[in-house]
Structure formats: structure tokens, C-alpha cells
Design a protein around this motif. Structure first.
Motif, PDB file in Angstrom:
ATOM      1  N   ALA A  95       0.833  -1.210   0.000  1.00 50.36           N
ATOM      2  CA  ALA A  95       0.000   0.000   0.000  1.00 50.36           C
ATOM      3  C   ALA A  95       0.865   1.257   0.000  1.00 50.36           C
ATOM      4  O   ALA A  95       0.563   2.231  -0.712  1.00 50.36           O
ATOM      5  CB  ALA A  95      -0.935  -0.009   1.204  1.00 50.36           C
ATOM      6  N   LEU A  96       1.952   1.250   0.772  1.00 50.44           N
ATOM      7  CA  LEU A  96       2.839   2.417   0.823  1.00 50.44           C
ATOM      8  C   LEU A  96       3.564   2.627  -0.505  1.00 50.44           C
ATOM      9  O   LEU A  96       3.810   3.764  -0.913  1.00 50.44           O
ATOM     10  CB  LEU A  96       3.837   2.271   1.981  1.00 50.44           C
ATOM     11  CG  LEU A  96       3.209   2.391   3.377  1.00 50.44           C
ATOM     12  CD1 LEU A  96       4.183   1.914   4.449  1.00 50.44           C
ATOM     13  CD2 LEU A  96       2.756   3.825   3.651  1.00 50.44           C
ATOM     14  N   VAL A  97       3.890   1.547  -1.198  1.00 54.65           N
ATOM     15  CA  VAL A  97       4.480   1.656  -2.533  1.00 54.65           C
ATOM     16  C   VAL A  97       3.444   2.216  -3.503  1.00 54.65           C
ATOM     17  O   VAL A  97       3.726   3.135  -4.277  1.00 54.65           O
ATOM     18  CB  VAL A  97       5.035   0.287  -3.013  1.00 54.65           C
ATOM     19  CG1 VAL A  97       5.394   0.332  -4.499  1.00 54.65           C
ATOM     20  CG2 VAL A  97       6.244  -0.123  -2.176  1.00 54.65           C
ATOM     21  N   GLU A  98       2.217   1.680  -3.454  1.00 59.10           N
ATOM     22  CA  GLU A  98       1.152   2.161  -4.345  1.00 59.10           C
ATOM     23  C   GLU A  98       0.857   3.637  -4.131  1.00 59.10           C
ATOM     24  O   GLU A  98       0.508   4.352  -5.074  1.00 59.10           O
ATOM     25  CB  GLU A  98      -0.113   1.329  -4.155  1.00 59.10           C
ATOM     26  CG  GLU A  98       0.005  -0.079  -4.700  1.00 59.10           C
ATOM     27  CD  GLU A  98      -1.166  -0.978  -4.332  1.00 59.10           C
ATOM     28  OE1 GLU A  98      -2.124  -0.511  -3.665  1.00 59.10           O
ATOM     29  OE2 GLU A  98      -1.117  -2.162  -4.702  1.00 59.10           O
ATOM     30  N   GLU A  99       0.993   4.113  -2.907  1.00 61.50           N
ATOM     31  CA  GLU A  99       0.739   5.522  -2.591  1.00 61.50           C
ATOM     32  C   GLU A  99       1.934   6.418  -2.891  1.00 61.50           C
ATOM     33  O   GLU A  99       1.859   7.636  -2.735  1.00 61.50           O
ATOM     34  CB  GLU A  99       0.353   5.682  -1.114  1.00 61.50           C
ATOM     35  CG  GLU A  99      -1.028   5.185  -0.799  1.00 61.50           C
ATOM     36  CD  GLU A  99      -2.130   6.022  -1.432  1.00 61.50           C
ATOM     37  OE1 GLU A  99      -1.884   7.195  -1.816  1.00 61.50           O
ATOM     38  OE2 GLU A  99      -3.258   5.503  -1.555  1.00 61.50           O
ATOM     39  N   GLY A 100       3.060   5.816  -3.303  1.00 55.41           N
ATOM     40  CA  GLY A 100       4.237   6.613  -3.627  1.00 55.41           C
ATOM     41  C   GLY A 100       5.053   7.039  -2.432  1.00 55.41           C
ATOM     42  O   GLY A 100       5.895   7.937  -2.547  1.00 55.41           O
ATOM     43  N   ILE A 101       4.824   6.407  -1.278  1.00 49.97           N
ATOM     44  CA  ILE A 101       5.608   6.706  -0.073  1.00 49.97           C
ATOM     45  C   ILE A 101       6.968   6.003  -0.162  1.00 49.97           C
ATOM     46  O   ILE A 101       7.989   6.534   0.259  1.00 49.97           O
ATOM     47  CB  ILE A 101       4.856   6.255   1.206  1.00 49.97           C
ATOM     48  CG1 ILE A 101       3.466   6.880   1.281  1.00 49.97           C
ATOM     49  CG2 ILE A 101       5.675   6.520   2.460  1.00 49.97           C
ATOM     50  CD1 ILE A 101       3.426   8.371   1.423  1.00 49.97           C
ATOM     51  N   PHE A 102       6.958   4.790  -0.704  1.00 54.73           N
ATOM     52  CA  PHE A 102       8.178   4.014  -0.943  1.00 54.73           C
ATOM     53  C   PHE A 102       8.258   3.671  -2.418  1.00 54.73           C
ATOM     54  O   PHE A 102       7.239   3.563  -3.100  1.00 54.73           O
ATOM     55  CB  PHE A 102       8.146   2.678  -0.170  1.00 54.73           C
ATOM     56  CG  PHE A 102       8.450   2.781   1.289  1.00 54.73           C
ATOM     57  CD1 PHE A 102       9.755   2.738   1.755  1.00 54.73           C
ATOM     58  CD2 PHE A 102       7.427   2.884   2.217  1.00 54.73           C
ATOM     59  CE1 PHE A 102      10.034   2.810   3.102  1.00 54.73           C
ATOM     60  CE2 PHE A 102       7.686   2.954   3.569  1.00 54.73           C
ATOM     61  CZ  PHE A 102       9.005   2.919   4.022  1.00 54.73           C
TER      62      PHE A 102
ATOM     63  N   TYR B 217      13.065  -1.345   0.090  1.00 53.72           N
ATOM     64  CA  TYR B 217      12.025  -0.330   0.095  1.00 53.72           C
ATOM     65  C   TYR B 217      12.694   0.999   0.435  1.00 53.72           C
ATOM     66  O   TYR B 217      13.297   1.142   1.493  1.00 53.72           O
ATOM     67  CB  TYR B 217      10.941  -0.683   1.118  1.00 53.72           C
ATOM     68  CG  TYR B 217      10.209  -1.937   0.727  1.00 53.72           C
ATOM     69  CD1 TYR B 217       9.104  -1.882  -0.118  1.00 53.72           C
ATOM     70  CD2 TYR B 217      10.648  -3.187   1.157  1.00 53.72           C
ATOM     71  CE1 TYR B 217       8.446  -3.036  -0.513  1.00 53.72           C
ATOM     72  CE2 TYR B 217       9.990  -4.344   0.776  1.00 53.72           C
ATOM     73  CZ  TYR B 217       8.896  -4.262  -0.053  1.00 53.72           C
ATOM     74  OH  TYR B 217       8.242  -5.407  -0.449  1.00 53.72           O
ATOM     75  N   VAL B 218      12.601   1.932  -0.496  1.00 54.35           N
ATOM     76  CA  VAL B 218      13.299   3.201  -0.378  1.00 54.35           C
ATOM     77  C   VAL B 218      12.265   4.321  -0.281  1.00 54.35           C
ATOM     78  O   VAL B 218      11.350   4.400  -1.109  1.00 54.35           O
ATOM     79  CB  VAL B 218      14.205   3.427  -1.612  1.00 54.35           C
ATOM     80  CG1 VAL B 218      14.959   4.742  -1.494  1.00 54.35           C
ATOM     81  CG2 VAL B 218      15.158   2.253  -1.799  1.00 54.35           C
ATOM     82  N   LEU B 219      12.407   5.167   0.739  1.00 53.72           N
ATOM     83  CA  LEU B 219      11.502   6.312   0.855  1.00 53.72           C
ATOM     84  C   LEU B 219      11.657   7.228  -0.350  1.00 53.72           C
ATOM     85  O   LEU B 219      12.767   7.548  -0.770  1.00 53.72           O
ATOM     86  CB  LEU B 219      11.801   7.105   2.131  1.00 53.72           C
ATOM     87  CG  LEU B 219      11.319   6.502   3.435  1.00 53.72           C
ATOM     88  CD1 LEU B 219      11.959   7.210   4.620  1.00 53.72           C
ATOM     89  CD2 LEU B 219       9.806   6.551   3.538  1.00 53.72           C
ATOM     90  N   THR B 220      10.544   7.644  -0.896  1.00 54.33           N
ATOM     91  CA  THR B 220      10.527   8.619  -1.983  1.00 54.33           C
ATOM     92  C   THR B 220      10.542  10.021  -1.377  1.00 54.33           C
ATOM     93  O   THR B 220      10.496  10.180  -0.142  1.00 54.33           O
ATOM     94  CB  THR B 220       9.250   8.452  -2.818  1.00 54.33           C
ATOM     95  OG1 THR B 220       8.131   8.719  -1.953  1.00 54.33           O
ATOM     96  CG2 THR B 220       9.143   7.054  -3.425  1.00 54.33           C
ATOM     97  N   ASP B 221      10.545  11.030  -2.218  1.00 56.41           N
ATOM     98  CA  ASP B 221      10.424  12.400  -1.705  1.00 56.41           C
ATOM     99  C   ASP B 221       9.135  12.548  -0.907  1.00 56.41           C
ATOM    100  O   ASP B 221       9.112  13.178   0.156  1.00 56.41           O
ATOM    101  CB  ASP B 221      10.438  13.419  -2.851  1.00 56.41           C
ATOM    102  CG  ASP B 221      11.805  13.576  -3.493  1.00 56.41           C
ATOM    103  OD1 ASP B 221      12.821  13.174  -2.883  1.00 56.41           O
ATOM    104  OD2 ASP B 221      11.863  14.099  -4.624  1.00 56.41           O
ATOM    105  N   LYS B 222       8.067  11.955  -1.414  1.00 58.25           N
ATOM    106  CA  LYS B 222       6.770  11.998  -0.717  1.00 58.25           C
ATOM    107  C   LYS B 222       6.895  11.332   0.651  1.00 58.25           C
ATOM    108  O   LYS B 222       6.373  11.844   1.648  1.00 58.25           O
ATOM    109  CB  LYS B 222       5.715  11.290  -1.568  1.00 58.25           C
ATOM    110  CG  LYS B 222       4.305  11.361  -1.039  1.00 58.25           C
ATOM    111  CD  LYS B 222       3.348  10.697  -2.039  1.00 58.25           C
ATOM    112  CE  LYS B 222       1.915  10.727  -1.600  1.00 58.25           C
ATOM    113  NZ  LYS B 222       1.015  10.104  -2.590  1.00 58.25           N
ATOM    114  N   GLY B 223       7.589  10.214   0.720  1.00 56.56           N
ATOM    115  CA  GLY B 223       7.786   9.525   1.993  1.00 56.56           C
ATOM    116  C   GLY B 223       8.672  10.313   2.940  1.00 56.56           C
ATOM    117  O   GLY B 223       8.380  10.437   4.133  1.00 56.56           O
TER     118      GLY B 223
END
Length: 149
Positions: free
Chosen positions: A60-67, A81-87
Motif C-alpha cells: 500500500a505504501l508503494v502504491e501511494e508513492g511513499i516508498f 524499500y526506499v523512501l521517496t520524496d513523498k515519503g
């Protein structure tokens, strides 16, 4: 268990945020990522959460662009699993929750972890909501206004 109602289209920004990270495991996964964890096994060991629940929350966190998912940095067949800018932009949220908890949920002198500035080792200043001119605001100093399209 009944599926909860999505708040993805709710007009309240708090409701939308909770739809993405409001489930307790989600923010704990993000917290652990800020502490340097990147692999499924690391998250599972740290949190003690069931593997199926962890897999669901990470997806779910990947789908939301958090990771985002990336090949393991050590060249193994694993993924990370890498945090994105959004994360990464959730950092102030995690710090605010931490500081609130330290102030409200621990007895004086009770042992707990502490977040420190890496370079100096100093404690962080307590986050505060500030007006444009810098003075601290309380909830009673604010008003919610609906933004019309």
C-alpha cells in the motif's frame, strides 16, 4: 473483517492523510525507514508484525508513492524499500508524533528513545505551528476555510 471506507476523495486533508498513513503499522514502517531500514526482514524483525500484514502495508505504501522498490544495494537478489520524496516529507509528522508522545504519554524520568541531531548530539527543538511572522499559534488562533475549485 469489513473493508473500511476509503477517504481518498474526502475534502478534509487530515482524513486523506489518515487514509494513506493512518493505520499504525504504516507509520511505524516509515519510522523504521527513517532509522535506515530498507528490507522486508528488517522491518519484520523490528516491528514483530505478521508477514502478511507487513507485506500488505508495504504494498500500500508503494502504491501511494511513499516508498519505491529497488534492487538491493549490496547486489543480492533481494529488493529494498526506499523512501521517496513523498515519503521523506513525512519526517515532520513522525517527529511531531514523537514529541507529543514524549510530552503526554511518558511519566517524568521514564525511559524512552530520544531523537537527536546527528552532528551535534543535541535534542531537537519542539515543533510548533507558527504564523507567517513567526509567532506560535494555538488551535484557537486558526480557522478552517473550505477551498472552492
Amino acid at each position: 473483517m469489513a473493508k473500511r471506507k476509503s477517504l481518498k476523495t474526502d475534502s478534509c486533508p487530515v482524513a486523506r492523510a489518515l487514509d494513506v498513513v493512518g493505520e499504525r503499522w504504516s507509520l511505524l514502517i516509515v519510522r523504521d525507514a527513517f532509522d535506515g531500514m530498507r528490507r522486508f526482514g528488517q522491518f519484520q524483525k523490528s516491528l514483530g508484525v505478521a508477514r502478511n500484514i507487513l507485506a500488505d502495508r508495504l504494498q500500500a505504501l508503494v502504491e501511494e508513492g511513499i516508498f519505491s522498490v529497488a534492487p538491493a544495494s549490496d547486489g543480492t537478489a533481494y529488493q529494498e524499500y526506499v523512501l521517496t520524496d513523498k515519503g521523506r516529507s513525512l519526517f515532520p509528522v513522525v517527529v511531531a508524533l514523537r514529541q507529543w508522545s514524549e510530552a503526554q504519554l511518558f511519566a517524568p524520568g521514564e525511559a524512552h528513545s530520544q531523537l537527536l541531531e546527528q552532528g551535534s548530539g543535541a535534542a531537537l527543538r519542539t515543533l510548533a505551528v507558527q504564523a507567517e511572522d513567526g509567532h506560535v499559534l494555538q488551535a484557537s488562533d486558526t480557522v478552517v476555510r473550505k477551498v472552492q475549485p
